[in-house]
Structures are given as C-alpha cells and as structure tokens.
Design an enzyme around this catalytic site. Structure first.
Site, PDB file in Angstrom:
ATOM      1  N   HIS A 102       0.823  -1.217   0.000  1.00  0.00           N
ATOM      2  CA  HIS A 102       0.000   0.000   0.000  1.00  0.00           C
ATOM      3  C   HIS A 102       0.857   1.268   0.000  1.00  0.00           C
ATOM      4  O   HIS A 102       0.500   2.275   0.617  1.00  0.00           O
ATOM      5  CB  HIS A 102      -0.947   0.037   1.202  1.00  0.00           C
ATOM      6  CG  HIS A 102      -1.951  -1.068   1.218  1.00  0.00           C
ATOM      7  ND1 HIS A 102      -3.222  -0.939   0.700  1.00  0.00           N
ATOM      8  CD2 HIS A 102      -1.875  -2.346   1.678  1.00  0.00           C
ATOM      9  CE1 HIS A 102      -3.885  -2.078   0.854  1.00  0.00           C
ATOM     10  NE2 HIS A 102      -3.082  -2.951   1.440  1.00  0.00           N
ATOM     11  N   ASN A 175     -10.328  -2.799   2.443  1.00  0.00           N
ATOM     12  CA  ASN A 175     -10.006  -2.821   1.020  1.00  0.00           C
ATOM     13  C   ASN A 175     -11.270  -2.575   0.199  1.00  0.00           C
ATOM     14  O   ASN A 175     -12.376  -2.545   0.750  1.00  0.00           O
ATOM     15  CB  ASN A 175      -9.440  -4.191   0.628  1.00  0.00           C
ATOM     16  CG  ASN A 175      -7.963  -4.328   0.972  1.00  0.00           C
ATOM     17  OD1 ASN A 175      -7.269  -3.343   1.222  1.00  0.00           O
ATOM     18  ND2 ASN A 175      -7.479  -5.554   0.993  1.00  0.00           N
TER      19      ASN A 175
HETATM   20 FE1  HDE Z   1      -2.437  -4.813   5.482  1.00  0.00          FE
HETATM   21  N1  HDE Z   1      -0.628  -4.014   5.948  1.00  0.00           N
HETATM   22  N2  HDE Z   1      -1.770  -6.626   6.066  1.00  0.00           N
HETATM   23  N3  HDE Z   1      -4.185  -5.690   4.898  1.00  0.00           N
HETATM   24  N4  HDE Z   1      -3.102  -3.053   4.865  1.00  0.00           N
HETATM   25  C1  HDE Z   1      -0.277  -2.722   5.782  1.00  0.00           C
HETATM   26  O1  HDE Z   1       0.802  -1.443   7.378  1.00  0.00           O
HETATM   27  C2  HDE Z   1      -0.650  -6.850   6.794  1.00  0.00           C
HETATM   28  C3  HDE Z   1      -4.525  -6.996   5.019  1.00  0.00           C
HETATM   29  C4  HDE Z   1      -4.361  -2.754   4.437  1.00  0.00           C
HETATM   30  O2  HDE Z   1      -3.240   3.504   3.942  1.00  0.00           O
HETATM   31  C5  HDE Z   1       1.046  -2.401   6.390  1.00  0.00           C
HETATM   32  O3  HDE Z   1       1.125   0.745   7.728  1.00  0.00           O
HETATM   33  C6  HDE Z   1      -0.574  -8.238   7.189  1.00  0.00           C
HETATM   34  C7  HDE Z   1      -5.939  -7.179   4.812  1.00  0.00           C
HETATM   35  C8  HDE Z   1      -4.430  -1.371   4.055  1.00  0.00           C
HETATM   36  O4  HDE Z   1      -1.635   3.310   5.390  1.00  0.00           O
HETATM   37  C9  HDE Z   1       1.493  -3.734   7.017  1.00  0.00           C
HETATM   38  C10 HDE Z   1      -1.687  -8.831   6.651  1.00  0.00           C
HETATM   39  C11 HDE Z   1      -6.423  -5.942   4.546  1.00  0.00           C
HETATM   40  C12 HDE Z   1      -3.168  -0.856   4.288  1.00  0.00           C
HETATM   41  C13 HDE Z   1       0.332  -4.634   6.671  1.00  0.00           C
HETATM   42  C14 HDE Z   1      -2.427  -7.814   5.964  1.00  0.00           C
HETATM   43  C15 HDE Z   1      -5.326  -5.019   4.597  1.00  0.00           C
HETATM   44  C16 HDE Z   1      -2.362  -1.926   4.803  1.00  0.00           C
HETATM   45  C17 HDE Z   1       2.046  -1.758   5.500  1.00  0.00           C
HETATM   46  C18 HDE Z   1      -2.090 -10.291   6.737  1.00  0.00           C
HETATM   47  C19 HDE Z   1      -7.878  -5.555   4.214  1.00  0.00           C
HETATM   48  C20 HDE Z   1      -2.698   0.560   4.026  1.00  0.00           C
HETATM   49  C21 HDE Z   1       2.256  -0.360   6.020  1.00  0.00           C
HETATM   50  C22 HDE Z   1      -2.143 -10.817   8.044  1.00  0.00           C
HETATM   51  C23 HDE Z   1      -8.782  -5.811   5.297  1.00  0.00           C
HETATM   52  C24 HDE Z   1      -3.059   1.485   5.135  1.00  0.00           C
HETATM   53  C25 HDE Z   1       1.357  -0.245   7.116  1.00  0.00           C
HETATM   54  C26 HDE Z   1      -2.607   2.882   4.796  1.00  0.00           C
HETATM   55  C27 HDE Z   1      -1.027  -1.785   5.184  1.00  0.00           C
HETATM   56  C28 HDE Z   1       0.301  -5.902   7.087  1.00  0.00           C
HETATM   57  C29 HDE Z   1      -3.639  -8.097   5.252  1.00  0.00           C
HETATM   58  C30 HDE Z   1      -5.500  -3.621   4.345  1.00  0.00           C
HETATM   59  C31 HDE Z   1       2.823  -4.279   6.560  1.00  0.00           C
HETATM   60  C32 HDE Z   1       0.539  -8.864   7.993  1.00  0.00           C
HETATM   61  C33 HDE Z   1      -6.696  -8.490   4.899  1.00  0.00           C
HETATM   62  C34 HDE Z   1      -5.650  -0.631   3.497  1.00  0.00           C
HETATM   63  O5  HDE Z   1       1.616  -3.619   8.399  1.00  0.00           O
END
Ligand code: HDE
Length: 720
Positions: A102, A175
């Site tokens: 993202h 999302n």
């Molecule tokens: Fe994320 N995800 N994600 N994700 N995600 C990040 O956090 C992560 C997942 C989502 O505009 C990171 O600040 C893991 C699902 C959005 O700043 C990180 C897993 C969904 C955004 C991270 C998921 C999301 C992130 C990267 C699986 C939808 C951007 C930088 C267990 C429900 C937020 C940060 C923004 C961002 C980890 C799965 C949505 C690396 C480990 C499912 C919208 O922490």
C-alpha cells in the site's frame, strides 16, 4: 599568495550572456536589485505586510538564502557554513521508508455522521448521536506498486478510515474487495513477495502479471475466490469516489448490555460504482499516472465532496450457525441477499490535506485502534494483522512516538492522551514530575489511573483447544464462492474476467504455471475455463486439481456485479469536448449547461492549448491540449469542428486515436455533423452511442447517462 584563475574567452562570453539574460549581476546592479543577492524581507512581501523572517531549524534568522558562504565570490565553500549544512542535511533525509504494501496512496479529511443511534447493537461512540460529526482521515491506496507507481494498476485498493472518536481513534483498515487472498497471516509475506517485482531484476512494477505471483497463486487453492475479484473490473476502478469498501474480516459489535453480534463493514459510494476497461487503464497509466489522485483532489477542490454510506451486515449467532461457510474465513463473503445491509451513516470527504507527507504519508493505520463497542474475532488473518501494523510503523516512522504526529494523534477525547509511557525517539511531549509508573503514591492521585467503568474491556469469550498449527476444516471450500462470484456477473463483466486471466497468464513464461492455473479455473466454472484456455490457445493443457471440498452451485448474488447495479447518472463524471476552429459555440454552451444540470464536468480540449476559434470568431481557451488529453481520461466524449478543421483533425493521429479509443472503450461519442470525416477515417461507425449533437444534444446526454455500449465490445476486442 593570492591566486586568481584566469577567465577563458568562452567563459567571458557565457558570463556576458548570463548578464544579458538577467541571470548574473552586472557591474551597475547593487546586490539588492537582483534575486540572487536580495534580502528576502525586501523581495518577498505579501501585500503591505512584510514577509515572515526565514530561520534555521534552531530559530536563527537567515540573511541570505541564495548563496553559500565562500572564501571570495568565486572561491571554495567554507565548512563552517552551518546554515548550508543544516539545509542540505535535512534535505538528504527527507524520505522515509515507504510502506511495504500500500505504498502508493492518496488521502483526504472529512467526517462521519450516523443517521440514527445504533445503541441497540453497539456502544461505539461515533454510532450514537445523529447530530454529531466525527472527524475522519481516509487513505486510498494500491497494494503492490511502489510509492511513485501508476494509479491504474490491476490491484486491490486499500480503503483505510481513521475515525477520531471521543473514545480514541478507531481505524477501519479495509479494502475495496470483501475477501482476501489467504486465510492465515503466516502466508502474507509469501503472498507479498510473490506479487512484488521479482527480486533478481525488480520487474514488473505494480503488476501481478508475472511468473512469481501466478506460481504462488497456482499452488494456493484458497486464493481462487480473491482471484475472481482481482481479475474483475473491481481492480481497475474509474475513481476512488466510485469504489465500494469493506472491512473484510468479521468483527464483533457489542452494546452496553454486553450483547455481542458478528458484523461485516461495507462502504457504498453515493456516485455508484464504476470501473474502466483494461486497455483504457493501461493508457491512463501512460498519460496521467496520477489519474485517481488527481480525480479525488480536484473533486474536493471543486466542492464536490465524495460520499459513502456505511452499511453493516449484522449477524447473530443463530444466523452464523446456519451459514454454509465459516465466518472466520477471510476468503468468504456473506451474500447481501442472505444478510442485507443496515445503512447506518455517511462518510463525507471535504478537505484535501495541507501537506502530502505530513498527513497522507505519515498517517499510521492500526487495526488495533479499537474503541468500546467494536471487537475482533479469531479470524486468523486478522489476528496476524494485530501485530504487524504497530510493528511496521516503528521502522517506517522511526520509533514508538508516531502516535504524537498530528495526523495520528487522538483528538476530542475527554481524557486526552495520558499514561506513563516515556521517552523514545522523537518524543514531542514534556512530561512533568518525578513519577512515571503506576501504582504510585507520590503524585497524590493527580496522575492518570485505570478506569474500570469507561475503560476498554473485551467481551468475555470462552477459549479452549489444543496448541496446534492447523487450518480449520471449515475453511476448506476454495471454489464455491469463486464460482458464485463469476456466475453473478453480467455478460460483459464475465468477458472482462476471462480477458484479464488471459492477459495475466499470457505474461507468465513458465508453461507449467499456466496449466496449473487452468486446472483451478476448471473447478471454478466451465465457461471461465474454456474462455481462458481458448484465449491462451491452450485448450487441452489443464492440469487437473482435485478440490478438497467439491464446489457447489450457490444461489446467485446480483449485488456482486458492478454493472447490474450501476446508476444511470453522469454525476461526478467528466465529458471531454474536443473543439477545433470554427466549431459551433452554441453547441458547446448547450453541452456545458446540460452537464452542469447532471452534475458532470466538461473539459474543453483543442489541438493546441491556446484554444480554438468558435464560429463567431471568438477564441475559446482550451483546458487541455489534445496531446495530453486522450479520450481515456473522460467518461463520454464529443467532437465539435467545422468542415475545414474536421479535415485537419482527420489527418491528425492524436485526434484519430481520440475517437477510435473512445469507440473501442465502448463510450458514448457525440459529434457535430461537420466532424463526420474524422469518424469515417477513424473507422467509427454511427450506431448506438454515436450521437450527432447538433440534432439532439439531449440524446447524447441521455445515452451517456446510460453508461457504456457493451454490445460493441465482442466485435472489437477478443479476450486476451
Ligand atoms: Fe495490510 N498491511 N496486512 N491488509 N493493509 C499494511 O501497514 C498486513 C490486510 C491494508 O493507507 C502495512 O502501515 C498483514 C488485509 C491497508 O496506510 C502492514 C496482513 C487488509 C493498508 C500490513 C495484511 C489489509 C495496509 C504496511 C495479513 C484488508 C494501508 C504499512 C495478516 C482488510 C493502510 C502499514 C494505509 C497496510 C500488514 C492483510 C488492508 C505491513 C501482515 C486483509 C488498506 O503492516
């Protein structure tokens, strides 16, 4: 001994030229007469008020922001120039690590307001009082691309909302698709490594169309439902303003009586959902890679504030027990036809950020930012996220005090933010007194203490079970909902899914990966499989994959289609009008008036940015030049020309592309009769959605409101 370097004749000529063009002081000038040596307070005044004084980061007023400190005007720079060093050093460290996923995002401020109290289901602060607006910051993003990547990548979009509630910040980090690729957080690094550019050569940027992604996908059956979504038009939205949003996981709502129910969160755009077509997306990426960012920014600047409604699918225990899948499985959705949405309020984005870095880049969303009334479930993907986000901010934002950054700081909470956490990198606060622990007897009760009545308490839940690394058997059906999604689409949408699979798999060089994927598609749906196999020219090449659970035919869910529920509207859409010399001014005026009535915007495009003369001889300035305004940037297009200028357009490749693309992207195309030669040379046949505006501008508007002319597509673009 004093040494002077001699000027060569060429240098002297250059200096003379610079002096002549005003780039160098001449002998007659005093230092204050030219920008390079002028004092800021003398040169940059706003109105009658003297400009503010420029200072260093330590507050020292700066006398000269144009020149380094040197030994002589042509001499070397002195190491003691601490003002230069501070400025350059700060610049050298301007970047912070981009988000791992993202990274590319756009944000806006706004508010949330509920329509009526939801106290029966939740005590969440922002869902109680319809007269109260809760401030929010929202960040939309793509997942795979780097910070500077293009907006129209085929990808999931992040839809992250930070509510600054009176009980602290609540982050709904969702999302634009309601399901996810994997079921267990253990697989997230593998998924992300597979989709990101391949590590040996860093190719491709912001694209899943490559071997490593499809290799992982073909070996991960649980991904099949999400693949339907990312190969559908949902992955190439027309605008952030025209996307749905989802919390994805199942959460819990808790009311003041302690009663808990399951919930799925949905955002519904007021403008309706809309997407572009793939060929259009690839062209937008080339011509305006900031298409989504610009669209959001411009709409807010124009005062057209994007709006979404928040819908809740509230699921009680009895309903949950009847569902034919596990609510904890993030690769499954609850069809709206089974549990309808309860619409509870609206989200309005009404203010652009003042500073992209300070706000959009530094905002830190944390799924752990919860408030009383909303709780987690044991979804194994969500559970992993609860650790990851806080952790990633530590390195991205450089320490444990990122919650103090203005965009992340809680506001409007009656208790403020107070605890005994201390110190750390970039600590901004100055805590007073000798006590930094609790319990203590030395602060005479003035310091903060736990609050058993107002404090956050998890709803008591019985837990038992063996310590295991195991997937629940209830997660094993990987194909039924994928099939449900495909079969619930309209014909054009199914065609687009087939084309997307064919496009992506054709980019995969390893044949065995393609054959494995075809095996999965056969489990999803026979027409999907046949369509993709035919488009790839691999009809008999599928490798059979035996499903863990045989896929079932579920009742269709029309709510999953974009086109099926697309509103007939031009609101928030953009009409591109290409004008050439001698065009009919009245036609343009009519179009503008109709567009305004429909809440659409009009952009006037001319072969040159200086504009074109209308039939009264008046020059109408263009907002965009043809070279930078291809028709892919607009929802519907019109060409207005006179006989002579139409002939010129018909000999202009950009103009020909303009109408050809609009036609092949199934857009409604209006034209003045004089522009007919352009259409003829471009091979655009009159017919449905090709409307002569002189005869009937309203017919053009009506057709444009109805949306694209999908019937054109099969003849123009075979899948692949
Ligand atoms: Fe994320 N995800 N994600 N994700 N995600 C990040 O956090 C992560 C997942 C989502 O505009 C990171 O600040 C893991 C699902 C959005 O700043 C990180 C897993 C969904 C955004 C991270 C998921 C999301 C992130 C990267 C699986 C939808 C951007 C930088 C267990 C429900 C937020 C940060 C923004 C961002 C980890 C799965 C949505 C690396 C480990 C499912 C919208 O922490």
């Amino acid at each position: 001994m004093k040494m002077t370097l001699p000027f060569c004749t060429r240098t002297l000529r250059v200096l003379a030229l610079l002096a002549a063009t005003g780039h160098l002081a001449t002998a007659q000038e005093t230092p204050a007469t030219r920008a390079g040596n002028a004092k800021p307070a003398e040169t940059h005044q706003t109105g009658t008020k003297p400009a503010e004084t420029l200072t260093t980061n330590h507050g020292l007023p700066i006398s000269d922001n144009q020149n380094q400190l040197k030994a002589g005007v042509r001499g070397p720079v002195l190491l003691e120039d601490f003002i230069l060093r501070e400025k350059i050093q700060h610049f050298d460290h301007e970047r912070i690590p981009e988000r791992i996923v993202h990274a590319r995002g756009s944000g806006a401020h706004g508010y949330f307001q509920c329509y009526k109290s939801q106290a029966d289901i939740t005590k969440a602060a922002f869902l109680q009082d319809p007269d109260k607006k809760t401030e929010v910051f929202v960040r939309f993003s793509t997942v795979a691309g780097e910070r500077g990547s293009a907006d129209l990548a085929r990808d999931v979009r992040g839809f992250a909302v930070k509510f600054y509630t009176t009980e602290g910040n609540y982050d709904l980090v969702g999302n634009n698709m309601p399901v996810f690729f994997i079921q267990d957080a253990m697989k997230f690094p593998d998924l992300v490594h597979a989709v990101k550019p391949e590590p040996n050569n860093g190719i491709p940027q912001a694209a899943s169309a490559h071997d490593t992604f499809w290799d992982f996908a073909s070996l991960t059956p649980e991904i099949n439902h999400m693949l339907q979504w990312v190969m559908s038009d949902r992955a190439i939205p027309r605008s952030f303003r025209m996307m749905e949003g989802f919390g994805v996981h199942t959460f819990r709502l808790v009311n003041t009586k302690g009663e808990a129910q399951f919930v799925k969160f949905h955002w519904r755009p007021k403008l309706g959902m809309q997407s572009v077509v793939w060929d259009e997306a690839t062209k937008i990426n080339g011509k305006d890679s900031d298409f989504h960012r610009r669209d959001l920014w411009d709409a807010i600047e124009r005062g057209e504030f994007p709006e979404w409604e928040l819908g809740l699918q509230v699921i009680d225990q009895a309903t949950a027990a009847k569902l034919d899948f596990d609510l904890l499985d993030p690769t499954k959705l609850v069809p709206e036809e089974i549990v309808p949405l309860r619409i509870v309020g609206k989200l309005v984005l009404n203010r652009n950020p003042d500073n992209f870095f300070a706000e959009t880049e530094q905002v830190a969303f944390l799924p752990t930012n919860l408030i009383p009334g909303i709780e987690f479930t044991n979804d194994p993907l969500l559970q992993g996220r609860l650790f990851s986000y806080q952790d990633t901010q530590l390195s991205r934002l450089g320490g444990p005090n990122f919650h103090q950054l203005p965009i992340n700081a809680a506001k409007g909470c009656p208790f403020g933010v107070q605890n005994f956490q201390r110190d750390g990198m970039h600590q901004m606060a100055v805590p007073k007194g000798r006590v930094s622990y609790e319990p203590n007897s030395l602060d005479e009760g003035k310091g903060p203490r736990e609050n058993p009545t107002r404090g956050f308490k998890s709803v008591p839940e019985e837990m038992s079970g063996e310590k295991v690394r195991k997937r629940s058997e209830t997660f094993a059906d990987h194909y039924s909902q994928a099939r449900l999604f495909f079969r619930s689409q309209t014909e054009p949408e199914r065609r687009h899914i087939i084309s997307a699979f064919a496009f992506e798999l054709a980019k995969v060089q390893t044949k065995a990966i393609r054959t494995r994927m075809l095996g999965h598609l056969a489990n999803v749906d026979a027409t999907l499989h046949a369509g993709v196999a035919a488009a790839l020219g691999m009809k008999d090449a599928s490798e059979e994959t035996k499903p863990a659970v045989a896929p079932r035919d579920l009742p269709l869910s029309p709510a999953l289609s974009i086109l099926g529920k697309m509103p007939k509207t031009l609101a928030g859409r953009k009409i591109g009008v290409l004008v050439a010399d001698g065009f009919d001014a009245a036609r343009l005026a009519e179009l503008r008036a109709s567009a305004k009535r429909e809440k659409a915007t009009v952009a006037v495009i001319a072969p040159k940015i200086g504009g074109a003369k209308d039939n009264t001889g008046k020059t109408i300035e263009a907002e965009m030049a043809l070279s930078g305004a291809p028709s892919v940037l607009f929802d519907a297009v019109v060409v207005l020309a006179a006989k002579e200028s139409a002939a010129e357009l018909a000999a202009n490749a950009s103009a020909l592309d303009w109408v050809r693309d609009a036609f092949s992207h199934c857009k409604v195309l209006g034209y003045s009769i004089e522009a007919q030669p352009l259409l003829d040379v471009a091979g655009v046949k009159t017919g449905e959605g090709v409307v002569e505006v002189a005869r009937d501008a309203e017919a053009f508007i009506k057709a444009a409101k109805d949306g694209r002319i999908w019937s054109r597509e099969p003849g123009l673009r075979p899948p692949g």
